[in-house]
Design an enzyme around this catalytic site. Structure first.
Site, PDB file in Angstrom:
ATOM      1  N   ASP A  34     -23.395  38.542  29.236  1.00 35.49           N
ATOM      2  CA  ASP A  34     -23.207  39.995  29.594  1.00 35.49           C
ATOM      3  C   ASP A  34     -22.210  40.308  30.599  1.00 35.49           C
ATOM      4  OD1 ASP A  34     -24.579  38.814  31.875  1.00 35.49           O
ATOM      5  OD2 ASP A  34     -26.009  40.337  31.856  1.00 35.49           O
TER       6      ASP A  34
ATOM      7  N   THR B 202      -6.463  16.076  31.237  1.00 35.54           N
ATOM      8  CA  THR B 202      -7.306  17.238  31.986  1.00 35.54           C
ATOM      9  C   THR B 202      -6.756  18.879  31.471  1.00 35.54           C
ATOM     10  OG1 THR B 202      -8.216  18.235  33.808  1.00 35.54           O
ATOM     11  CG2 THR B 202      -5.743  17.478  34.084  1.00 35.54           C
TER      12      THR B 202
ATOM     13  N   PRO C  59     -27.331  24.394  34.524  1.00 38.44           N
ATOM     14  CA  PRO C  59     -27.492  22.953  34.443  1.00 38.44           C
ATOM     15  C   PRO C  59     -26.831  22.242  35.380  1.00 38.44           C
ATOM     16  CG  PRO C  59     -26.495  23.758  32.679  1.00 38.44           C
ATOM     17  CD  PRO C  59     -26.928  24.756  33.166  1.00 38.44           C
TER      18      PRO C  59
ATOM     19  N   GLU D 182     -24.009  36.563  41.158  1.00 41.81           N
ATOM     20  CA  GLU D 182     -23.827  35.558  40.743  1.00 41.81           C
ATOM     21  C   GLU D 182     -22.555  34.697  41.387  1.00 41.81           C
ATOM     22  OE1 GLU D 182     -24.176  35.496  36.281  1.00 41.81           O
ATOM     23  OE2 GLU D 182     -25.645  36.785  36.356  1.00 41.81           O
TER      24      GLU D 182
ATOM     25  N   ASP E 155      -9.338  17.688  23.900  1.00 40.21           N
ATOM     26  CA  ASP E 155      -9.322  16.701  22.810  1.00 40.21           C
ATOM     27  C   ASP E 155     -10.627  16.046  22.965  1.00 40.21           C
ATOM     28  OD1 ASP E 155      -9.144  15.269  25.138  1.00 40.21           O
ATOM     29  OD2 ASP E 155      -6.985  14.672  24.904  1.00 40.21           O
TER      30      ASP E 155
ATOM     31  N   ASN F  45     -21.296  28.564  41.510  1.00 38.00           N
ATOM     32  CA  ASN F  45     -20.059  29.376  41.187  1.00 38.00           C
ATOM     33  C   ASN F  45     -19.109  29.765  42.213  1.00 38.00           C
ATOM     34  OD1 ASN F  45     -21.268  29.657  38.612  1.00 38.00           O
ATOM     35  ND2 ASN F  45     -22.339  31.738  39.135  1.00 38.00           N
TER      36      ASN F  45
ATOM     37  N   HIS G 251     -20.958  29.684  32.474  1.00 38.50           N
ATOM     38  CA  HIS G 251     -21.741  30.156  33.513  1.00 38.50           C
ATOM     39  C   HIS G 251     -22.466  31.358  33.334  1.00 38.50           C
ATOM     40  CE1 HIS G 251     -21.034  26.897  36.739  1.00 38.50           C
ATOM     41  NE2 HIS G 251     -20.766  26.441  35.712  1.00 38.50           N
ATOM     42  N   ASP G 252     -21.826  32.373  32.553  1.00 43.22           N
ATOM     43  CA  ASP G 252     -22.073  33.607  32.562  1.00 43.22           C
ATOM     44  C   ASP G 252     -23.470  33.427  31.480  1.00 43.22           C
ATOM     45  OD1 ASP G 252     -22.058  36.614  32.247  1.00 43.22           O
ATOM     46  OD2 ASP G 252     -20.856  36.530  30.435  1.00 43.22           O
TER      47      ASP G 252
ATOM     48  N   THR H  69     -13.686  18.118  28.803  1.00 45.59           N
ATOM     49  CA  THR H  69     -12.238  17.727  28.734  1.00 45.59           C
ATOM     50  C   THR H  69     -11.247  18.360  29.237  1.00 45.59           C
ATOM     51  OG1 THR H  69     -10.695  16.946  26.878  1.00 45.59           O
ATOM     52  CG2 THR H  69     -11.877  19.097  26.645  1.00 45.59           C
TER      53      THR H  69
END
Length: 315
Positions: free
Chosen positions: A70, A243, A157, A84, A247, A90, A62-63, A188
């Site tokens: 940054d 979770t 996205p 943000e 993998d 977020n 997300h950064d 994953t």
């Protein structure tokens, strides 16, 4: 149209110059024990909270997708400016304290030398490695950004994106179809709240209540966890069956109709991305190799200007 092409060309040039400015041995002389300090902070946090690796990997992603890698995602809101981390996508980010603890340890070793952006990139690498995934040399030398705006998180996205929207989002950042599929494999690790996949299990279309691409019993389980008018904000499900282990189970489940997000299912709607899903589902090693290549590429998109002493505030 010409302006858009010109802007994209400048962005690609920016990425190329950013990549060349990073180096795996950037801190060898100025902060030789940097990586062990960060790893120690991640290990300590993981021993108390198994969700930390997924949180750190998502935080890094997300950064990087807003203003480059940054550390702008770490900044606190101030005055009238919402940062943000307070943007809608977020709100569920957590484990910021891990980066704060790592930064404190690093500052004790080499004050004012290492950026928060580099610490976050290293922590994300450690999160994957400590979850049974691959490790890699992290190119370093990022700077921390001074701008963080909640409104810009709309650039991330969304879990509801189709393949065209995903391709556009990734290509704008110099990332390919293979990068898209490999980085989606980061699912994953982690957990999804009901709101991020509600569109697939209730009122999917004017004629169907449930997304027909979902395996029926799996969809039924999701509906029981997330009823139509769910009011439990913490309700949701894990992103795959393993979770806390890095993998290729995510890809295997995707092929079984057991994906969580629309954006996951979207990978099967394009011949190129579908072939990559099959490739990664059949070979854990192929997935690991592609993921390492793609996350290094993504994490090399930079854009900061300073070295913060405190990751939460501009220097």
């Amino acid at each position: 149209m010409a302006a858009i092409v010109s802007l994209l060309a400048l962005f690609i040039l920016f990425i190329s110059s950013s990549v060349s400015s990073l180096s795996s041995n950037y801190y060898d002389k100025t902060c030789p024990h940097l990586e062990s300090a960060v790893t120690s902070a991640v290990k300590t946090a993981l021993s108390n909270d198994k969700t930390v690796p997924a949180a750190l990997l998502r935080m890094h992603f997300h950064d990087c997708f807003i203003r480059g890698c940054d550390a702008s995602v770490l900044l606190e809101s101030k005055g009238k400016n919402q940062a943000e981390k307070d943007g809608p996508p977020n709100i569920s980010l957590h484990a910021f304290y891990v980066i704060d603890n790592a930064k404190k340890a690093v500052e004790a070793l080499c004050p004012g030398v290492v950026s928060c952006a580099d610490i976050l990139a290293l922590a994300a690498r450690d999160a994957v490695a400590l979850s049974g995934g691959p490790t890699w040399e992290v190119p370093k030398g990022r700077k921390d950004g001074r701008i963080s705006k909640a409104t810009e998180t709309r650039q991330l996205p969304a879990p509801t994106f189709n393949i065209s929207q995903l391709q556009q989002s990734f290509s704008q950042r110099g990332l390919s179809f293979e990068d898209l599929v490999a980085l989606s494999g980061g699912h994953t690790l982690g957990f999804a709240h009901c709101s991020s996949f509600q569109n697939r299990i209730h009122s999917f279309s004017s004629t169907l209540d449930v997304d027909p691409s979902l395996q029926p019993s799996f969809a039924s389980n999701l509906r029981s966890v997330c009823p139509a008018h769910n009011k439990v904000k913490t309700a949701g499900t894990t992103l795959d069956s393993t979770t806390t282990t890095f993998d290729n189970a995510y890809f295997k489940l995707l092929l079984q109709g057991k994906s969580i997000f629309s954006s996951d299912q979207a990978l099967l709607t394009n011949p190129t991305t579908k072939a990559l899903v099959y490739k990664f589902a059949s070979s854990h090693k192929e997935f690991e190799n592609a993921f390492v290549k793609s996350i290094i590429k993504m994490s090399s998109i930079t854009g900061g200007q300073e070295i913060r002493l405190d990751c939460k505030v501009v220097r």
